[in-house]
Design an enzyme around this catalytic site. Structure first.
Site, PDB file in Angstrom:
ATOM      1  CB  VAL A 111      -0.890   0.014   1.272  1.00  0.00           C
ATOM      2  CG1 VAL A 111      -1.751   1.258   1.317  1.00  0.00           C
ATOM      3  CG2 VAL A 111      -1.741  -1.230   1.346  1.00  0.00           C
ATOM      4  CB  CYS A 112       2.102   3.779  -1.751  1.00  0.00           C
ATOM      5  SG  CYS A 112       1.402   3.851  -3.411  1.00  0.00           S
ATOM      6  CB  ALA A 113      -0.182   8.255  -1.055  1.00  0.00           C
ATOM      7  CB  THR A 144      -3.829   5.417   2.153  1.00  0.00           C
ATOM      8  OG1 THR A 144      -3.023   6.469   1.623  1.00  0.00           O
ATOM      9  CG2 THR A 144      -2.945   4.311   2.706  1.00  0.00           C
TER      10      THR A 144
END
Length: 180
Positions: free
Chosen positions: A63-65, A91
């Site tokens: 997961v990242c932004a 996210t």
């Protein structure tokens, strides 16, 4: 090509997933998926043994932004024989779908997201090159040209050297989180 899970699939499968957030520690502290651990993208090579063990116990979800860094992280892991999926939209998509983000207890130090840090640094360098070119030496606009070239290269290759450099600054670093 890396596997991708949309928010609904990730939510449904969350209990069986090992969630690994590849953002900087400062971004991670600002809000993360429930149960996520932090292994910044620039340190993913250091955590290969732990990630391999975690993948042996359950599916890895990176997961990242926005999903871009987690896609790159999944590709790095795939090159080392470790299967991992990436959260489509990151996210931001998770929060936009109305799902909560975990935050550490107590006061949270506000840290800008990496994309915002890159925009600020690039803009500052461009302005600095232009102002110094007007008042100090006519060669300084070359700094602005170099930043512009770096931004074009970054867009064409979907990489960002400035983000890597900024990720190494002290406010973007914290101690590594152990994998569960």
């Amino acid at each position: 090509m890396t596997a991708s899970l949309d928010v609904d699939d990730a939510l449904r499968r969350l209990p069986e997933l090992y969630v690994v957030d590849v953002r900087t520690p400062g971004e991670f502290a600002s809000g993360r998926l429930p149960g996520a651990v932090n292994v910044p993208l620039d340190r993913i090579g250091d955590g290969l043994a732990d990630l391999r063990r975690a993948a042996g116990s359950g599916a890895l979800l990176l997961v990242c932004a926005s999903g871009a860094r987690s896609d790159r992280g999944a590709a790095v892991l795939a090159a080392h024989g470790i299967a991992a999926a990436s959260l489509a939209g990151g996210t931001r998509a998770w929060a936009a779908a109305g799902h909560g983000l975990e935050r550490p207890p107590g006061p949270v130090r506000s840290v800008w997201g990496m994309e915002r840090q890159v925009r600020f640094a690039a803009g500052t360098l461009v302005l600095l090159g232009l102002v110094l070119g007007l008042f100090v030496h006519p060669a300084f606009p070359l700094l602005s040209a170099a930043v512009a070239g770096g931004l074009v290269f970054s867009a064409l290759t979907d990489t960002c050297g400035m983000a890597v450099a900024l990720g190494r600054l002290p406010f973007n670093r914290r101690g590594p989180a152990p994998l569960r």
